[in-house]
Design an enzyme around this catalytic site. Structure first.
Site, PDB file in Angstrom:
ATOM      1  CB  SER A   1      -0.954   0.000   1.194  1.00 27.05           C
ATOM      2  OG  SER A   1      -0.245   0.149   2.384  1.00 27.05           O
TER       3      SER A   1
ATOM      4  CE  LYS B   1      -3.387   2.073   3.733  1.00 30.38           C
ATOM      5  NZ  LYS B   1      -2.726   0.870   4.247  1.00 30.38           N
TER       6      LYS B   1
END
Lengths: 191, 191
Positions: free
Chosen positions: B114, B151
């Site tokens: 990610s 993230k």
DNA sequence: AACGATACTGTACGAACGTACATCAGTCAA
DNA sequence: TTGACTGATGTACGTTCGTACAGTATCGTT
């Protein structure tokens, strides 16, 4: 015993700040002990675990595991994360992990964006093991036009080529003999 | 004065072996002095040049320039590399460069893709400083659905959101309170 | 030859060192 | 409840600490 890991953390913080370990009296102060002798007992326990050793003159010095860092499993359920970290996780010494042959290893700070698709950004440090040969597919530091360049080693027909990892850069097809300075064995970045 | 550099070299050697600096008496022995007070004078001179400092308790510790020579020796002959490392001369080791607060730091091995556009690949190790708060734009380890996720912290309106660095992944908009485990302060990878 | 500077030797001292021993408080299992 | 264990507190002590001051040897300059 559980507190010993917290105490060790504080010693590691002191060492990060000062690059030495302090005396027993200063450690007592640091950890909130009223008695120096509690430090003696703690030091004995930390010695058994190889976190701390004694120098020839009796002063404390970091032991083999002093620079180990907690390596947590990312798949550990977060609900248990904090409790789990100090009990069961592996430890890793970053320098030992990244560098296997210190005498043949140099660090180079990356300039330019030619390797960003390989996750090597400008400002990163790459760890180079000095070698004159490399395998196809390895990221190498080559010398082209009297300058270092960082690229992936490739082959087209009988010729070696140097592939960037960024579409904006061209493949390098060296005139004459390709000269390799070393192979990238690691990389790190600080935020 | 010329001998001072040789004396410094011996101190650096001792430090390389033991990871601490010794007492004045031990330094006298190390350098072949008959008198501790010669060490006091030497130390004063080395302090002026920032090779050595005193810790809060009076003990000697490495100064800002203590590791200069060691790093100079470790770099390649090429002038390029030497220049690249010149702004890092206070770092004793990669660990020392990357980690400022060992007691609050854990390493996590990355799973998933990610964050590849941020140069963080599956299998990399990220260095996390445990914190419950973070600034917009920082890469964080957050706890979502009882799992860690890596993230970039963002904000949309009044809500915090978690941005991936890969178009194939969705932005995460947490239900309820966002829980942050820590902030990414470094990353490394081995090939 | 004389003088000044530098780097070392020697001595001294109050404070702090690391270590040893005794004791206490809290926890846990039987 | 009791005993064992662990981790801390307290005290003591010979040794070593860092620092201060005085002195000496060597070297270079005038």
């Amino acid at each position: 015993m559980a507190n010993d890991i917290d105490y060790l953390g504080k010693l590691q913080d002191y060492y990060a700040d000062h690059k030495i370990l302090p005396s027993y009296a200063v450690i007592a102060q640091l950890l909130g002990f009223k008695s120096k002798n509690a430090v003696t007992a703690l030091v004995a326990r930390l010695k058994l675990l190889s976190f701390i050793e004694s120098a020839p003159d009796g002063r404390l010095k970091p032991g083999r595991r002093f620079f180990d860092r907690v390596l947590a499993e990312s798949t550990v359920q977060a609900g248990f994360a904090t409790a789990a970290l100090s009990d069961r996780n592996e430890a890793l010494s970053i320098d030992d992990y990244l560098i296997e042959r210190p005498s043949d290893t140099v660090l180079i700070t990356v300039k330019g964006d030619s390797m960003i698709d390989a996750g090597i950004f400008q400002g990163d440090v790459v760890i180079i093991e000095k070698k004159q040969t490399a395998n196809i597919g390895e990221i190498v530091v080559a010398i082209v036009d009297n300058e270092f360049t960082l690229k992936t080693l490739g082959r087209e027909g009988k010729e070696f080529v140097l592939y960037p990892a960024n579409k904006a850069f061209p493949t390098i097809r060296p005139q004459g003999q390709l000269e390799i300075f070393g192979v990238v064995v690691g990389q790190f970045r600080k935020y």
